[in-house]
Design a protein around this motif. Structure first.
Motif, short mmCIF file in Angstrom:
data_model
loop_
_atom_site.label_atom_id
_atom_site.label_comp_id
_atom_site.label_asym_id
_atom_site.label_seq_id
_atom_site.Cartn_x
_atom_site.Cartn_y
_atom_site.Cartn_z
N CYS A 51 0.77 -1.15 -0.04
CA CYS A 51 0.33 0.07 0.24
C CYS A 51 0.60 1.42 -0.11
CB CYS A 51 -0.78 0.02 0.93
SG CYS A 51 -0.03 0.17 2.82
N VAL A 52 0.46 2.60 -0.44
CA VAL A 52 0.81 3.93 -0.42
C VAL A 52 0.18 4.80 0.59
CG1 VAL A 52 1.60 5.43 -1.77
CG2 VAL A 52 1.86 3.04 -3.08
N PRO A 53 0.29 4.96 1.63
CA PRO A 53 -0.40 5.37 2.89
C PRO A 53 0.27 6.52 2.44
CG PRO A 53 0.67 4.22 4.29
CD PRO A 53 1.13 3.64 2.36
N THR A 54 -1.01 7.81 2.74
CA THR A 54 -0.91 8.86 3.28
C THR A 54 -0.19 9.23 4.27
OG1 THR A 54 -3.24 9.79 3.57
CG2 THR A 54 -2.92 9.33 1.66
N LYS A 55 -0.76 8.51 5.05
CA LYS A 55 -0.03 7.98 6.61
C LYS A 55 -0.21 6.95 7.41
CE LYS A 55 -4.95 9.98 7.88
NZ LYS A 55 -5.08 9.98 6.63
N VAL A 56 0.43 6.51 8.44
CA VAL A 56 0.52 5.58 8.78
C VAL A 56 -0.05 5.13 10.45
CG1 VAL A 56 1.52 3.55 9.25
CG2 VAL A 56 2.40 4.57 7.97
N VAL A 57 -0.57 5.31 10.42
CA VAL A 57 -1.14 5.57 12.32
C VAL A 57 -1.27 4.33 13.19
CG1 VAL A 57 -4.13 5.74 13.77
CG2 VAL A 57 -3.58 6.55 10.52
N TRP A 166 1.98 -8.36 1.31
CA TRP A 166 0.79 -8.36 0.38
C TRP A 166 -0.79 -8.15 1.17
CZ3 TRP A 166 3.19 -13.08 -0.29
CH2 TRP A 166 2.65 -14.31 0.59
N ILE A 167 -1.53 -8.07 0.79
CA ILE A 167 -2.78 -7.39 1.94
C ILE A 167 -3.25 -8.35 1.35
CG2 ILE A 167 -4.46 -6.21 1.57
CD1 ILE A 167 -2.80 -4.00 0.65
N GLU A 168 -3.91 -9.43 2.43
CA GLU A 168 -4.97 -10.54 2.06
C GLU A 168 -6.37 -10.02 2.86
OE1 GLU A 168 -7.00 -13.49 1.71
OE2 GLU A 168 -4.75 -14.29 2.28
N THR A 169 -7.30 -10.75 1.78
CA THR A 169 -8.32 -9.63 2.04
C THR A 169 -9.66 -10.68 2.37
OG1 THR A 169 -9.50 -10.68 -0.28
CG2 THR A 169 -8.73 -8.56 -0.13
N THR A 211 -9.88 12.06 9.17
CA THR A 211 -10.41 11.32 7.43
C THR A 211 -9.05 10.16 7.15
OG1 THR A 211 -11.83 13.08 6.85
CG2 THR A 211 -11.57 11.53 5.04
N LEU A 212 -9.28 8.70 6.99
CA LEU A 212 -9.20 7.81 6.51
C LEU A 212 -8.81 8.31 4.88
CD1 LEU A 212 -9.42 5.29 9.19
CD2 LEU A 212 -7.44 6.45 8.65
N GLU A 213 -7.89 7.50 4.54
CA GLU A 213 -7.59 7.78 2.61
C GLU A 213 -7.63 6.39 2.25
OE1 GLU A 213 -8.74 10.18 0.80
OE2 GLU A 213 -8.77 11.69 2.61
N PRO A 214 -8.14 6.02 0.97
CA PRO A 214 -7.95 4.79 0.47
C PRO A 214 -6.24 4.27 0.82
CG PRO A 214 -9.32 6.10 -1.02
CD PRO A 214 -8.66 7.07 -0.03
N GLY A 215 -6.29 3.49 1.16
CA GLY A 215 -4.42 3.09 1.21
C GLY A 215 -3.88 3.28 3.04
N ASP A 216 -4.67 3.92 3.18
CA ASP A 216 -3.80 4.24 4.87
C ASP A 216 -4.06 2.90 5.61
OD1 ASP A 216 -3.55 7.01 4.14
OD2 ASP A 216 -5.40 7.98 5.50
#
Length: 250
Positions: A51-57, A166-169, A211-216
């Protein structure tokens, strides 16, 4: 389903990992899983941070045993802090030991990747806004954390947030084993059922603040057993149902 970012022919792309092949997705990445392009063998590509987050919380003290080992009380509400996007690296990338620190620790964690833009949701709505789950390592300069009294510098160095592979869905995150291995020796082991605050509560709580964004990316706290890494060490975060994230300290 395993979602990946990968490098093929010199360019980053998004895809689906299916056994030994990677199916490249369209220009909108994970937003449309039905848009398919080329197919690569897994051996042809190099996996990147998924992922390419705008932020890591990040969440502090979310396992009771970790709070105990630090001599701190279990929090009444989630403790939030941020890691910059520049801290994010992928599987097999190097963690750089910063010159201004003498103690750099591993912290294996479950990561949550957000699917879409979300703000002020209830806990019952959280799952529909989660793309999936990944392994993460909240690398920390422990001496600087103690020195500063707050966590920005200690947690924010470049390369201090390995994520992947990876991301496991398709996963129920409520009772997963989370382990960290250092040079082949297990140092951390617990289960997400030991969280102080569960997944739904965390996503909802954070969405009341920002606000959380896609990829966060939300990293959900680490169990007991944190400890230092040295230059040349190999650190591995293993999470049941997801896989293994390996990085080397340089």
């Amino acid at each position: 389903m395993r979602l990946v970012r990968f490098l093929a022919k010199g360019s980053p792309a998004y895809g689906i990992l299916n056994d030994n092949e990677v199916i490249e997705l369209g220009e909108d990445g994970y937003a449309s899983l039905s848009s398919r392009r080329a197919v690569y063998s897994a051996a042809e590509v190099r996996l990147l941070a998924p992922c390419v987050p705008t932020k890591v919380v990040a969440i502090g003290l979310n396992y009771r045993d970790h709070a105990s080992e630090l001599g701190l009380a279990v929090p009444e509400t989630p403790i939030l802090f941020l890691k910059p996007p520049t801290a994010v690296i992928g599987p097999d990338d190097d963690i750089r030991f910063p010159a201004m620190s003498r103690q750099v620790d591993y912290e294996g964690e479950l990561g949550i990747v957000i699917k879409d833009r979300v703000s002020r949701i209830a806990p019952a709505e959280a799952r529909q806004h989660i793309l999936g789950y990944t392994c993460a390592n909240d690398v920390t300069a422990r001496d600087l954390q103690k020195q500063d009294g707050q966590w920005t510098r200690a947690k924010g160095f470049d390369t201090f947030c390995p994520v992947g592979p990876w991301i496991e869905t398709d996963l129920d995150p409520n009772d997963l084993q989370v382990e960290t291995w250092l040079n082949g020796e297990r140092r951390q082991s617990s289960r997400t059922s030991q969280f102080v605050f569960g997944i739904d509560h965390l996503v909802s709580f954070i969405s009341q603040v920002m606000t959380l964004e896609p990829g966060d990316l939300i990293i959900t706290g680490t169990p007991s057993g944190i400890g230092p890494m040295q230059r040349g060490d190999s650190v591995e975060v293993r999470i049941e149902g997801i896989g293994s994230l390996v990085n080397t300290v340089k």
